[in-house]
Enzyme design. Structure first.
Site: not given
Ligand code: ADP
Ligand code: ASP
Ligand code: MG
Length: 854
Positions: A737, A804
């Site tokens: 990262r 959703c």
């Protein structure tokens, strides 16, 4: 306008006062200037009061006189007769001692002279400088009230005034002039004696005047530009609080922020007079506005404060809690001794309370007398000196989940008492006093890093004290995408299509170069799981990085891109036999992290040199253990299975060449790698065949504004220290990262907004399907409206995607400008674990990647 001790101590400050009062006059306001004693004078007067010897008292009075003469000299003022008279009064009080007036009344009268002198001197200076200023005796305006349970001491030295708007006073002053100067700290009681309002009480005087006169506002001018998220002298990274409501400011003041006297806010609440805190020396700085307004804010811890000198009284009695009247008996003793109780903790057989020195005139005699009386009804233990550390913020209880790292820190200390205020505004920890100075800056950092102190809310949190007053050495890292040319380019890229990931290779390279400065590290591997884009792999190969893969797929991707001589590591977890077979077919060094493979598939590794990932378990301290160590984590061979592993390895002719541990991610404290390194090295000594130690990655990348960056120089120092003890092992690391997070952004487009209850939603055209970190880890990514960068950010939005799932939230409570459909929204730090973790969920389609080479 109230000016504190340092604000009235020198000629340049008085010139500022003159200028400020004049400018208020120019705005048409009438001005009451309330002054403190010159800095240090109240202390000197108090010391003089403690002096039994008349000669020494007179000597002290002379020294005080001298301080005022010096300031007069700088002001080029003749000794004003009024000042001369006050100095003579002080001298007389020093000569007389307490005999005539009585000890406490004399003390009050003596200490009142600090403010009497400074205001007299100030009146002369302002008037001489062209601002006609009337000297006003505060005692004629502020009448102390008699309170129930007040003893003589509090009555005279810590009095209160019931200040309600008094139009008659207003009219009286209006008839006399436009500018007044008066004293802070003092009032008069019903018998006509001078009383004090408690140390630091000049702020409260100003508020009493503000309430009596129903002022347009009260301005507190001091030596710092407002109320900060912590005492800036202790925590240079503390942020300016730009706006606060009375309750929160009150809570911060009463839990230790000396910048405002704890009693100075309540008089202003009912008449709704706003209060402004400003720096006398830097009037151009914004300061803090405290008022009745409750603005829409992200739920946030607002400040961390500390109070020292806390005394805990622990009272033990069998079965007390259910016993009728026990508490009444106990508290009656506190009442009788004139002591007010602050925090309370209770258990079946114990009640513990704290006494705060700012509310109590605490001395060892007072506490001993109390303890002696309490001993008649229970067993008493006095614990001192303690300190109370308090987190303040509206709705504290709803923020507990953000405090885990802070709580972990307290877990390592002796915490005597935890209290959560019933107004839901604070959470307090009482600890030993000596730990506080070191702990506070650290806790402040943790609060920012955890997103509990929402420094991204620019409407609330202003600049840090360091950036306003420091030597300017704080590097304000500005993300590449903010640069105007890049921004324009990104808008162009988004105009073609969204959603899109964009990677900035120069940022990857510069991160790589910064890690190459770690002289102690012999080999750096890029943990490719963070981002497997070929351009990024190539760039890092060019920078000389080796590569760490966790799956056959990653091995394939790397092999297809980087030159064949570049070393590879294969570090899978719960990998299948066939995964290992594939790994073994490459040039990668294989890392094992369980007994099973050597126990059951030992033949596979025959004659090989492998690396072993161990779980250092408890060795890393509480905080890290929670994240990665111990049986709660599926990674690594527990150290207690090491011997068994080595036996199996030996039986199959497998040589363990390396030891590996990875302690978690997002770590910003260099010490941790030193610990891992040291522990691996001592294990290696036991094994004998080890050539390299791989201390993993997890180098943190700060994401919240103001969060400190990982100090690479400090990391190198820590690593070099361990290396000096174990020079025979190579040191490897495998950051992921750290190399790519800042380089990548996700571009999306505003689809619509929605208001629902008090909430505002801002919808963009992608969500957790492209970037799952916020949903998965509660990760915080900065979000900017790139189309409106720099526009005033007024609204508070929940930034959501079209998936959703109610968890499809990219960012909560984000301060953003008013958006329009089609605006380009940028989600920052998306270069790591963005695209690689994306999914086809809802069949939303693939998010494209674009690479920028410059
Ligand atoms: P004055 O003499 O003007 O009344 P004080 O010394 O009483 O000034 O108060 C200002 C000091 O309060 C600052 O210099 C700072 O050291 C201290 N302080 C403690 N906590 C805070 C805080 N949270 N924000 C700002 N200042 C603080
Ligand atoms: N001079 C007083 C003190 O030092 C009051 C004040 O400055 O606020 O406590
Ligand atoms: Mg003060």
């Amino acid at each position: 306008m109230k000016f504190g001790g340092t604000s009235v101590a020198t000629l340049p400050r008085w010139q500022n006062i003159l200028e400020l009062a004049t400018s208020r006059r120019a705005e048409g306001a009438r001005v009451v200037v309330v002054v403190s004693a010159l800095s240090g004078i109240t202390d000197a007067l108090k010391q003089m009061c403690g002096e039994g010897d008349k000669g020494k008292r007179i000597e002290a009075a002379r020294a005080i006189e001298q301080r005022h003469y010096e300031l007069l000299g700088h002001m080029e003022l003749e000794l004003p007769p009024a000042l001369d008279a006050r100095l003579k009064d002080l001298l007389a009080l020093a000569e007389d001692g307490p005999a005539k007036l009585g000890e406490l009344a004399w003390q009050a009268q003596v200490q009142a002279h600090g403010e009497l002198l400074s205001s007299t001197l100030g009146a002369a200076f302002l008037s001489r400088s062209g601002l006609a200023t009337q000297w006003l005796d505060a005692r004629d305006c502020l009448a102390a009230v008699a309170l129930p349970n007040q003893n003589e001491r509090t009555k005279l030295l810590s009095a209160m005034v019931d200040a309600r708007p008094e139009p008659a006073l207003n009219a009286r002053l209006a008839a006399k002039g436009e500018v007044f100067i008066t004293q802070g700290f003092i009032a008069r009681e019903s018998e006509g004696r001078t009383v004090l309002l408690g140390r630091g009480g000049s702020d409260t005087s100003a508020s009493y005047f503000g309430a009596l006169l129903k002022a347009a506002r009260v301005e507190i001018w001091t030596d710092v530009a407002g109320m900060f998220t912590a005492n800036p002298r202790q925590v240079p990274g503390a942020r300016l609080l730009q706006k606060l409501d009375y309750e929160e400011a009150q809570e911060i003041a009463s839990t230790g922020a000396k910048v405002l006297h704890p009693r100075c806010l309540s008089p202003l609440r009912e008449p709704r007079v706003p209060l402004l805190v400003k720096d006398t020396n830097r009037p151009e700085l914004e300061g803090t506005v405290i008022g009745p307004q409750v603005r829409e804010h992200a739920p946030s811890v607002k400040a961390i404060s500390a109070r020292k000198g806390i005394t805990l009284v622990s009272m033990e009695s069998v079965g007390m809690w259910q016993q009728v009247g026990f508490l009444a008996d106990v508290f009656a003793q506190f009442k009788q001794h004139g002591l007010s109780v602050d925090l309370i903790g209770s258990a079946e057989t114990n009640v513990t309370v704290s006494l705060d020195p700012t509310e109590n005139l605490l001395d060892s005699d007072a506490v001993a007398a109390l303890a002696a009386d309490l001993a008649k009804v229970c067993r008493v233990k006095v614990i001192a000196p303690c300190a109370a550390i308090t987190l303040v913020g509206r709705g504290m209880r709803s923020m507990l989940h953000t405090l885990s790292t802070v709580l972990a820190e307290f877990g390592q200390l002796r915490v005597h008492l935890i209290s959560q205020s019933s107004n839901n505004l604070n959470l307090t920890f009482v600890v030993d006093e000596n730990v506080v100075d070191e702990l506070l800056p650290h806790l402040h950092e943790l609060l920012i890093a955890a997103g509990a102190l929402r420094t991204d809310d620019s409407a609330l949190f202003g600049p840090s004290w360091q950036s306003l007053y420091g030597s300017g050495e704080v590097a304000i890292s500005s993300a590449w995408w903010r640069e105007p040319g890049q921004r324009k380019r990104l808008l162009g890229i988004a105009a073609e299509a969204t959603p899109r990931y964009v990677y900035h290779l120069p940022t990857v390279r510069s991160q790589a170069q910064s890690l190459k400065q770690l002289g102690a590290v012999d080999r750096l591997h890029y943990a490719v799981k963070a981002n497997t884009h070929p351009a990024i792999l190539s760039a890092l190969a060019e920078e000389g990085f080796a590569f760490e893969c966790v799956s056959p797929g990653e091995l394939d991707a790397v092999s297809a891109t980087v030159p064949t001589e570049v070393p590879l590591l294969f570090t899978p977890n719960f990998a299948s036999r066939s995964d290992f077979e594939r790994g073994l077919a490459t040039r990668a060094t294989i890392t094992l992290d369980a007994l099973y493979p050597v126990e059951h598939w030992g033949e596979l590794f025959r004659g090989r040199e492998v690396s072993l990932r161990v779980d250092l378990g408890r060795g890393l301290g509480h905080h890290e253990k929670v994240r990665t160590g111990g049986s709660g984590s599926k990674f690594g061979l527990p150290v207690d299975q090491l011997d068994s592993f080595l036996r199996h390895a030996d039986a199959h002719g497998i040589t363990v060449r390396g030891l590996h541990a990875h302690l978690g991610s997002g770590i910003l404290d260099p010490k941790h790698w030193g610990e891992v390194y040291g522990q691996l090295a001592s294990l290696a000594e036991r094994i004998g065949s080890i050539a390299f130690l791989n201390i993993g990655g997890g180098l943190g990348v700060p994401s919240h504004p103001g969060e400190a960056r990982l100090d690479l120089a400090a990391l190198d120092t820590v690593l070099r220290q361990v290396k000096a003890a174990y020079p025979h092992y190579q040191l490897w690391m495998e950051p992921g990262r750290y190399l790519v997070a800042d380089a990548g952004v996700l571009l999306a487009r505003v689809t619509q907004t929605k208001g629902k209850g008090g909430w505002r939603y801002l919808g963009v055209d992608t969500g957790m399907n492209s970037l799952i970190r916020p949903a998965l880890y509660d990760a915080w990514h900065e979000i900017a409206n790139l189309s409106r960068l720099g526009e005033e950010a007024d609204g508070l939005f929940q930034v959501v995607g079209p998936i959703c799932e109610s968890g499809d939230v990219l960012g909560s409570d984000r301060r953003l400008p008013e958006p329009a459909e089609g605006d380009v929204v940028l989600i920052a730090q998306a270069g790591a674990y963005g695209k690689v973790m994306s999914s086809p969920y809802n069949l939303r389609g693939d998010t494209e990647e674009v690479v920028l080479d410059d």
